[in-house]
Write an enzyme that holds these catalytic residues in place. Structure first.
Site, PDB file in Angstrom:
ATOM      1  N   ALA A  67       0.829  -1.203   0.000  1.00  0.00           N
ATOM      2  CA  ALA A  67       0.000   0.000   0.000  1.00  0.00           C
ATOM      3  C   ALA A  67       0.865   1.256   0.000  1.00  0.00           C
ATOM      4  O   ALA A  67       2.012   1.253   0.469  1.00  0.00           O
ATOM      5  CB  ALA A  67      -0.929  -0.001   1.208  1.00  0.00           C
ATOM      6  N   GLY A 113       0.544  -5.272   0.981  1.00  0.00           N
ATOM      7  CA  GLY A 113      -0.572  -5.331   0.054  1.00  0.00           C
ATOM      8  C   GLY A 113      -0.216  -5.980  -1.268  1.00  0.00           C
ATOM      9  O   GLY A 113      -1.077  -6.559  -1.934  1.00  0.00           O
ATOM     10  N   GLU A 116      -0.654  -9.563  -0.585  1.00  0.00           N
ATOM     11  CA  GLU A 116      -2.089  -9.838  -0.485  1.00  0.00           C
ATOM     12  C   GLU A 116      -2.731  -9.844  -1.873  1.00  0.00           C
ATOM     13  O   GLU A 116      -3.638 -10.640  -2.149  1.00  0.00           O
ATOM     14  CB  GLU A 116      -2.751  -8.801   0.413  1.00  0.00           C
ATOM     15  N   GLU A 136       3.442  -5.809   7.984  1.00  0.00           N
ATOM     16  CA  GLU A 136       2.610  -4.774   8.599  1.00  0.00           C
ATOM     17  C   GLU A 136       2.831  -4.628  10.093  1.00  0.00           C
ATOM     18  O   GLU A 136       2.755  -3.517  10.642  1.00  0.00           O
ATOM     19  CB  GLU A 136       1.122  -5.062   8.319  1.00  0.00           C
TER      20      GLU A 136
END
Length: 270
Positions: A67, A113, A116, A136
């Site tokens: 992200a 991310g 993911e 994270e």
């Protein structure tokens, strides 16, 4: 066909669409980048010229570092953060439930991310130099784009917890051993091997592929009886289709089937 989207490069050849995240140097996933990927996939879903999708990043070192941290200010606004997370979950679920094979082509590090995102894809091929991780926890947050749910389902709870609680990365080879990726190849042949694999899948029977994906993904989260009901539903939809007739005819004629007339349609015969 080759087009340059705002933050993604899109190229389609031999019924394989390659979407390349184009945000060097880290190929971070801003909300607008993810929305763009969603728009591209929405258009490709009904495009008969697309039978499979490859998702990669520009360069040779980073698939995606995750992200865009510059957008993390939204974390302080609980209502807006909740809306954003719901939106991201919808997008990643859409990738997972896509009716055509989606293959992550990991040209380098897939972190946060980015990891993911590749987990939401149906399959994954990685460069030998790739690394995967969910770091994270080191930022005082948790994986929020489905990582806490998909990682245990892919590699088992204990391995998943070890990776998430430590925030450490694993190599492509370890990811292969864990079942987090399907194939690992030398970096110089990654895109060629990924395209060859995607093209082979894109040449398959569209209705059967859609039925296999739906039965496996949707049915996999249910108990056996409910899963078998979904399998029956898809089997009946496929059984009377032009694809099935062509496949059986080709088998008895000892030739390769040609499914081109039903690509993009998938309409069962009455």
């Amino acid at each position: 066909m080759k087009t340059d989207a705002r933050q993604c490069l899109v190229e389609t050849k031999d019924r394989v669409m390659m979407i390349t995240i184009n945000r060097p140097p880290m190929n971070t996933l801003s909300r607008s980048t993810l929305y763009e990927i969603e728009e591209i996939l929405a258009e490709a879903e009904t495009d008969p010229e697309v039978g499979a999708v490859l998702l990669s990043g520009t360069g040779e070192k980073i698939f995606s570092a995750g992200a865009d941290i510059s957008e993390f200010g939204i974390v302080g606004d609980r209502e807006q953060a909740n809306k954003m997370l719901l939106r991201m979950h919808e997008l990643f679920n859409r990738i997972e439930n896509y009716p055509k094979p989606v293959i992550a082509c990991l040209n380098g590090k897939a972190l946060g991310g980015g990891n993911e995102l590749q987990m939401a894809c149906h399959l994954a091929i990685a460069s030998e130099t790739a690394e995967l991780g969910l770091p994270e926890v080191k930022l005082g947050i948790i994986p929020g784009y489905g990582g806490t749910q998909r990682l245990p389902r892919l590699i088992g709870r204990r391995r998943a917890l070890e990776l998430m609680l430590s925030g450490e990365r694993i190599s492509a080879q370890t990811a292969l051993e864990y079942g987090l990726v399907n194939r690992v190849v030398p970096p110089e042949s990654l895109r060629q091997e990924a395209f060859k694999w995607a093209a082979a899948l894109a040449a398959g029977a569209p209705l059967a592929i859609k039925g296999i994906l739906d039965s496996t993904i949707r049915g996999g989260e249910l108990d056996m009886d409910e899963g078998l009901a979904i399998e029956r539903e898809n089997s009946l939809a496929v059984a009377g289709s032009e694809d099935a007739i062509e496949g059986v005819t080709a088998f008895f004629s000892k030739r390769k089937p040609k499914f081109e007339y039903s690509h993009g349609k998938g309409t069962p015969l009455p």
